[in-house]
Scaffold this motif. Structure first.
Motif, PDB file in Angstrom:
ATOM      1  N   SER A   1      -3.379 -13.575  18.904  1.00 30.92           N
ATOM      2  CA  SER A   1      -2.505 -12.409  19.053  1.00 30.92           C
ATOM      3  C   SER A   1      -2.982 -11.299  18.136  1.00 30.92           C
ATOM      4  N   ALA A   2      -2.316 -10.159  18.215  1.00 32.05           N
ATOM      5  CA  ALA A   2      -2.510  -9.128  17.206  1.00 32.05           C
ATOM      6  C   ALA A   2      -1.925  -9.637  15.888  1.00 32.05           C
ATOM      7  N   PHE A   3      -2.573  -9.315  14.787  1.00 31.80           N
ATOM      8  CA  PHE A   3      -2.089  -9.722  13.464  1.00 31.80           C
ATOM      9  C   PHE A   3      -1.629  -8.491  12.685  1.00 31.80           C
ATOM     10  N   GLN A   4      -0.430  -8.591  12.143  1.00 34.94           N
ATOM     11  CA  GLN A   4       0.104  -7.513  11.325  1.00 34.94           C
ATOM     12  C   GLN A   4      -0.370  -7.697   9.893  1.00 34.94           C
ATOM     13  N   VAL A   5      -0.953  -6.654   9.316  1.00 32.37           N
ATOM     14  CA  VAL A   5      -1.511  -6.714   7.968  1.00 32.37           C
ATOM     15  C   VAL A   5      -0.806  -5.677   7.100  1.00 32.37           C
ATOM     16  N   THR A   6      -0.148  -6.131   6.050  1.00 29.86           N
ATOM     17  CA  THR A   6       0.502  -5.224   5.102  1.00 29.86           C
ATOM     18  C   THR A   6       0.092  -5.609   3.687  1.00 29.86           C
ATOM     19  N   GLY A   7       0.154  -4.649   2.776  1.00 29.93           N
ATOM     20  CA  GLY A   7      -0.176  -4.943   1.382  1.00 29.93           C
ATOM     21  C   GLY A   7      -0.793  -3.756   0.687  1.00 29.93           C
ATOM     22  N   THR A   8      -1.592  -4.038  -0.353  1.00 25.44           N
ATOM     23  CA  THR A   8      -2.193  -2.971  -1.148  1.00 25.44           C
ATOM     24  C   THR A   8      -3.641  -3.310  -1.491  1.00 25.44           C
ATOM     25  N   LEU A   9      -4.401  -2.273  -1.777  1.00 28.14           N
ATOM     26  CA  LEU A   9      -5.745  -2.380  -2.341  1.00 28.14           C
ATOM     27  C   LEU A   9      -5.770  -1.443  -3.535  1.00 28.14           C
ATOM     28  N   GLN A  10      -6.069  -1.984  -4.717  1.00 29.72           N
ATOM     29  CA  GLN A  10      -5.943  -1.181  -5.940  1.00 29.72           C
ATOM     30  C   GLN A  10      -7.042  -1.532  -6.921  1.00 29.72           C
ATOM     31  N   ALA A  11      -7.512  -0.509  -7.651  1.00 35.08           N
ATOM     32  CA  ALA A  11      -8.530  -0.732  -8.674  1.00 35.08           C
ATOM     33  C   ALA A  11      -7.985  -1.661  -9.749  1.00 35.08           C
ATOM     34  N   GLU A  12      -8.847  -2.607 -10.182  1.00 33.83           N
ATOM     35  CA  GLU A  12      -8.464  -3.540 -11.245  1.00 33.83           C
ATOM     36  C   GLU A  12      -9.712  -3.897 -12.044  1.00 33.83           C
ATOM     37  N   GLY A  13      -9.709  -3.540 -13.319  1.00 36.91           N
ATOM     38  CA  GLY A  13     -10.876  -3.784 -14.152  1.00 36.91           C
ATOM     39  C   GLY A  13     -12.085  -3.073 -13.588  1.00 36.91           C
ATOM     40  N   GLU A  14     -13.163  -3.834 -13.348  1.00 36.22           N
ATOM     41  CA  GLU A  14     -14.382  -3.253 -12.780  1.00 36.22           C
ATOM     42  C   GLU A  14     -14.460  -3.442 -11.271  1.00 36.22           C
ATOM     43  N   GLY A  15     -13.351  -3.846 -10.678  1.00 41.79           N
ATOM     44  CA  GLY A  15     -13.373  -4.080  -9.243  1.00 41.79           C
ATOM     45  C   GLY A  15     -12.104  -3.594  -8.564  1.00 41.79           C
ATOM     46  N   TRP A  16     -11.836  -4.168  -7.404  1.00 38.84           N
ATOM     47  CA  TRP A  16     -10.663  -3.802  -6.604  1.00 38.84           C
ATOM     48  C   TRP A  16      -9.964  -5.076  -6.137  1.00 38.84           C
ATOM     49  N   ARG A  17      -8.640  -5.073  -6.259  1.00 38.53           N
ATOM     50  CA  ARG A  17      -7.869  -6.237  -5.844  1.00 38.53           C
ATOM     51  C   ARG A  17      -7.093  -5.923  -4.571  1.00 38.53           C
ATOM     52  N   SER A  18      -7.203  -6.876  -3.608  1.00 43.88           N
ATOM     53  CA  SER A  18      -6.409  -6.760  -2.390  1.00 43.88           C
ATOM     54  C   SER A  18      -5.296  -7.804  -2.433  1.00 43.88           C
ATOM     55  N   ARG A  19      -4.081  -7.352  -2.121  1.00 43.23           N
ATOM     56  CA  ARG A  19      -2.932  -8.257  -1.993  1.00 43.23           C
ATOM     57  C   ARG A  19      -2.333  -7.998  -0.611  1.00 43.23           C
TER      58      ARG A  19
END
Length: 206
Positions: free
Chosen positions: A41-59
């Motif tokens: 099916s189609a998948f619903q994706v919600t959350g955030t992508l944010q800078a963290e330290g020397e990288g980026w964190r996705s939740r």
């Protein structure tokens, strides 16, 4: 908004979290990677992508449904999925160094799932597909199969569960071989026939 983020464009967000609310259609890509897949099916994706330290964190929270074959009968089985994905994206060199350090000194504090940044972008779509495939169980049953109902049969064939197959194999291994039984009987008869003249000869001498 897309689920692929070039790093040079992410720089403008600095410390601000990017809000994600997207619909992902992964069926075509997933079937290329997992040919047994019947549908998605189609998948619903919600959350955030944010800078963290020397990288980026996705939740991310990812919800939808896959249709996969039963491991017993190959009948279609609906597999609802609702996944929480938490990953840290780092430059390739940093990611390799971090992974090597984690392997050398494993602790509860370094349980982050670290993803190297490839081709100068963070590809959340591919990461989501990876997690969807990892979420497919190794054993999949229809509701009737899970409830223990009879398996399908036909003329000259039947479907066995793994437990039934193992039991049948064990029973067959313990069952005497009729050909060996016939051979043993024949040898016994020959031995008796060989012994009989000797007995008669002894009686005549007496």
């Amino acid at each position: 908004m897309t689920l692929r983020f070039p790093i040079d464009q992410l720089q403008k967000y600095q410390r601000k979290a990017i809000q994600i609310d997207e619909t992902l259609m992964p069926e075509t890509s997933l079937k290329q990677r997992y040919p047994q897949l019947i549908g998605a099916s189609a998948f619903q994706v919600t959350g955030t992508l944010q800078a963290e330290g020397e990288g980026w964190r996705s939740r991310l929270q990812v919800s939808g449904q896959l249709t996969v074959p039963s491991t017993r009968s190959l009948a279609p089985v609906a597999l609802p999925l609702d996944l929480r994905i938490d990953e840290l994206y780092l430059d390739q060199e940093l990611a390799v160094a971090e992974l090597e350090e984690d392997e050398a000194t494993p602790t509860e504090s370094n349980e982050d799932i670290i993803i190297p940044i490839v081709n100068g972008e963070i590809d959340l779509a591919s990461a989501i597909e990876d997690n969807l495939l990892l979420a497919i169980p190794t054993q999949i049953y229809t509701p009737a199969e899970a409830a223990g109902e009879a398996l399908p049969t036909g003329e000259g064939w039947e479907v066995l569960s793994e437990a039934d197959f193992a039991a049948a194999a064990a029973a067959q291994a313990n069952q005497p071989n009729p050909e060996f039984a016939k051979l043993k009987l024949l040898l016994d008869q020959q031995a008796q026939a060989t012994d009989q003249p000797d007995d008669q000869e002894d009686e005549s001498k007496e």
